[in-house]
Design a protein around this motif. Structure first.
Motif, PDB file in Angstrom:
ATOM      1  N   GLN A 122       0.800  -1.227   0.000  1.00 30.07           N
ATOM      2  CA  GLN A 122       0.000   0.000   0.000  1.00 30.07           C
ATOM      3  C   GLN A 122       0.836   1.283   0.000  1.00 30.07           C
ATOM      4  O   GLN A 122       0.440   2.274  -0.636  1.00 30.07           O
ATOM      5  N   PRO A 123       2.017   1.340   0.649  1.00 24.37           N
ATOM      6  CA  PRO A 123       2.813   2.574   0.573  1.00 24.37           C
ATOM      7  C   PRO A 123       3.312   2.905  -0.828  1.00 24.37           C
ATOM      8  O   PRO A 123       3.653   4.061  -1.098  1.00 24.37           O
ATOM      9  N   VAL A 124       3.355   1.910  -1.723  1.00 27.63           N
ATOM     10  CA  VAL A 124       3.889   2.159  -3.068  1.00 27.63           C
ATOM     11  C   VAL A 124       3.040   3.165  -3.837  1.00 27.63           C
ATOM     12  O   VAL A 124       3.568   4.167  -4.348  1.00 27.63           O
ATOM     13  N   PRO A 125       1.697   2.957  -3.971  1.00 27.26           N
ATOM     14  CA  PRO A 125       0.918   3.974  -4.696  1.00 27.26           C
ATOM     15  C   PRO A 125       0.929   5.330  -4.011  1.00 27.26           C
ATOM     16  O   PRO A 125       0.906   6.372  -4.685  1.00 27.26           O
ATOM     17  N   THR A 126       0.969   5.345  -2.680  1.00 30.20           N
ATOM     18  CA  THR A 126       1.042   6.624  -1.969  1.00 30.20           C
ATOM     19  C   THR A 126       2.327   7.366  -2.306  1.00 30.20           C
ATOM     20  O   THR A 126       2.321   8.578  -2.584  1.00 30.20           O
ATOM     21  N   TRP A 127       3.444   6.637  -2.320  1.00 33.24           N
ATOM     22  CA  TRP A 127       4.727   7.263  -2.656  1.00 33.24           C
ATOM     23  C   TRP A 127       4.748   7.735  -4.105  1.00 33.24           C
ATOM     24  O   TRP A 127       5.262   8.813  -4.414  1.00 33.24           O
ATOM     25  N   LEU A 128       4.172   6.927  -5.008  1.00 36.02           N
ATOM     26  CA  LEU A 128       4.142   7.312  -6.419  1.00 36.02           C
ATOM     27  C   LEU A 128       3.298   8.569  -6.640  1.00 36.02           C
ATOM     28  O   LEU A 128       3.648   9.427  -7.468  1.00 36.02           O
ATOM     29  N   ARG A 129       2.209   8.696  -5.889  1.00 35.29           N
ATOM     30  CA  ARG A 129       1.366   9.885  -6.047  1.00 35.29           C
ATOM     31  C   ARG A 129       2.064  11.130  -5.505  1.00 35.29           C
ATOM     32  O   ARG A 129       1.881  12.228  -6.031  1.00 35.29           O
ATOM     33  N   THR A 130       2.870  10.965  -4.454  1.00 40.27           N
ATOM     34  CA  THR A 130       3.628  12.125  -3.961  1.00 40.27           C
ATOM     35  C   THR A 130       4.691  12.568  -4.955  1.00 40.27           C
ATOM     36  O   THR A 130       5.137  13.716  -4.924  1.00 40.27           O
ATOM     37  N   LYS A 131       5.102  11.656  -5.862  1.00 43.63           N
ATOM     38  CA  LYS A 131       6.082  11.996  -6.890  1.00 43.63           C
ATOM     39  C   LYS A 131       5.433  12.598  -8.141  1.00 43.63           C
ATOM     40  O   LYS A 131       6.129  12.881  -9.125  1.00 43.63           O
ATOM     41  N   GLY A 132       4.121  12.773  -8.103  1.00 52.22           N
ATOM     42  CA  GLY A 132       3.440  13.432  -9.207  1.00 52.22           C
ATOM     43  C   GLY A 132       2.785  12.512 -10.207  1.00 52.22           C
ATOM     44  O   GLY A 132       2.208  12.996 -11.192  1.00 52.22           O
ATOM     45  N   LEU A 133       2.842  11.169  -9.995  1.00 53.34           N
ATOM     46  CA  LEU A 133       2.196  10.257 -10.935  1.00 53.34           C
ATOM     47  C   LEU A 133       0.682  10.333 -10.783  1.00 53.34           C
ATOM     48  O   LEU A 133       0.166  10.482  -9.664  1.00 53.34           O
ATOM     49  N   PRO A 134      -0.048  10.229 -11.880  1.00 53.60           N
ATOM     50  CA  PRO A 134      -1.507  10.221 -11.779  1.00 53.60           C
ATOM     51  C   PRO A 134      -2.015   8.968 -11.083  1.00 53.60           C
ATOM     52  O   PRO A 134      -1.286   7.974 -10.932  1.00 53.60           O
ATOM     53  N   ARG A 135      -3.262   9.003 -10.683  1.00 54.10           N
ATOM     54  CA  ARG A 135      -3.849   7.904  -9.923  1.00 54.10           C
ATOM     55  C   ARG A 135      -3.786   6.583 -10.706  1.00 54.10           C
ATOM     56  O   ARG A 135      -3.463   5.536 -10.150  1.00 54.10           O
ATOM     57  N   TRP A 136      -4.086   6.620 -12.012  1.00 52.27           N
ATOM     58  CA  TRP A 136      -4.118   5.389 -12.792  1.00 52.27           C
ATOM     59  C   TRP A 136      -2.713   4.781 -12.925  1.00 52.27           C
ATOM     60  O   TRP A 136      -2.559   3.556 -12.930  1.00 52.27           O
ATOM     61  N   ALA A 137      -1.692   5.634 -13.033  1.00 54.28           N
ATOM     62  CA  ALA A 137      -0.327   5.124 -13.157  1.00 54.28           C
ATOM     63  C   ALA A 137       0.131   4.468 -11.851  1.00 54.28           C
ATOM     64  O   ALA A 137       0.799   3.421 -11.867  1.00 54.28           O
ATOM     65  N   ALA A 138      -0.217   5.063 -10.707  1.00 55.21           N
ATOM     66  CA  ALA A 138       0.129   4.463  -9.419  1.00 55.21           C
ATOM     67  C   ALA A 138      -0.572   3.117  -9.236  1.00 55.21           C
ATOM     68  O   ALA A 138       0.028   2.138  -8.766  1.00 55.21           O
TER      69      ALA A 138
END
Length: 369
Positions: free
Chosen positions: A42-58
């Motif tokens: 679960q921390p992976v999509p959260t970290w990816l979203r903080t890096k600016g990735l859109p929701r679908w990419a995370a």
């Protein structure tokens, strides 16, 4: 209601809940596995979203990560078991020689020839090969369960992308419930990461040791030791049995004893001395409770219950104890050790054993602050 009545009703409710879980174990086990894997990443999509990735990419990255891990482990396990089934017939002659030597040993020590023959008649190499073939067939049948887990992961991973946002809202509405779920997810991730790191260390050391001892399929037994590392207390014993038997067939009792000694030295040192310290700090469960949870969940939902015993116990603890401030006293009984300051409530002075604080004499003074 009287406290005794509450206890009886609670026990009755737990019995009904456990009976329901056991009756649908074939469905509950994949659901729990998918839940634990989702919590772990679960921390992976959260970290990816903080890096600016859109929701679908995370979401897509998370799904591909978990799918890759599961399918890779399953493919390696199937290939290794198939290789084991193909090499076992090569040991037919050695197995028969061992049986004959064992028969002569018993006869020379006073056991009657008829009893020895009756006992040996039940031992057949073809039965061993047939058992391994059955294991291979059951491994392929697990593919249907794997498909269910992958489908569940698809939906759970999609929900996990917005998990932190929902927890922030829940924190404002019901902070106790939000705290319980956060404690469960953090404890589960800590346990899985600690077990994974130590499992990789054990797998590498076991594979190297078995390769040096010329035991067939050392990579398979390293993979098995990695998987059994998630089983508390007794996991390494399960992983020891196959290489020890192959050592017996390949080099006799002496080689089997060497495999047992080397395996035990590596696994006991890491899994029974070093790893429990980190696991205890991560989950805060007592050793007795950890072992009891292994027995209970393995009985309730099958082999996956043994692997997921600690995370499932953390989930039950979050839902039954941590979620309600009135029941958090049970943490003292379940945890591996008390924390400083936990034994004295904030509103009760530590030096007042009776629990009644002394009030200053205000006679003759103005009560208005």
């Amino acid at each position: 209601m009287p406290r005794g009545t509450i206890v009886l009703l609670t026990i009755a409710g737990l019995v009904v809940a456990v009976a329901g879980i056991k009756s649908v174990a074939s469905l509950a086990a994949p659901v729990f596995l998918a839940l634990m894997l989702t919590v772990a990443v679960q921390p992976v999509p959260t970290w990816l979203r903080t890096k600016g990735l859109p929701r679908w990419a995370a979401f897509l990255t998370t799904v591909l990560l978990v799918y890759g891990i599961l399918i890779g482990l399953f493919a390696a396990l199937v290939f290794s078991v198939a290789r084991l089934a193909s090499i076992l017939p090569q040991y037919d002659d050695k197995f028969d020689d061992l049986v004959t030597s064992f028969q002569n040993f018993l006869t020379s020590h006073g056991v009657s020839h008829d009893k020895v023959q009756d006992m040996i008649s039940h031992v057949d190499t073809s039965k061993v090969v047939s058992a391994v073939t059955d294991v291979l067939a059951s491994t392929f049948s697990v593919a249907s369960t794997l498909v269910l887990v992958l489908a569940l992961l698809l939906f759970m991973a999609a929900d996990s992308v917005g998990f932190d946002d929902r927890m922030n809202i829940l924190d404002r509405m019901r902070p106790d419930i939000a705290s319980a779920f956060r404690s469960f997810s953090q404890g589960t991730r800590s346990y899985l990461w600690v077990s994974t790191v130590f499992g990789l260390i054990v797998a590498v050391l076991d594979s190297v040791a078995l390769a040096l001892l010329s035991i067939p399929l050392p990579i398979l037994w390293g993979l098995l030791s990695f998987i059994t590392n998630y089983i508390p207390n007794v996991g390494f014993i399960i992983g020891l049995v196959p290489p020890a038997l192959l050592g017996l067939l390949d080099g006799g009792p002496t080689k089997m004893l060497i495999v047992i000694v080397v395996y035990s030295a590596i696994n006991v040192t890491i899994q029974s001395v070093i790893q429990p310290k980190f696991v205890g700090d991560a989950v805060g469960l007592s050793t007795t409770l950890t072992f009891m949870s292994l027995l209970f969940w393995a009985w309730a939902i099958g082999p996956l219950g043994a692997i997921l015993a600690v995370p499932l116990t953390l989930l039950a603890k979050a839902l039954l104890i941590d979620i309600d401030p009135a029941t958090r006293w049970a943490d003292v009984l379940l945890s591996s050790g008390g924390k400083p300051g936990d034994e004295t409530p904030d509103d009760e002075p530590a030096d007042d054993p009776a629990g009644v604080a002394k009030t200053p004499d205000t006679k003759g003074q103005d009560p208005t602050p």
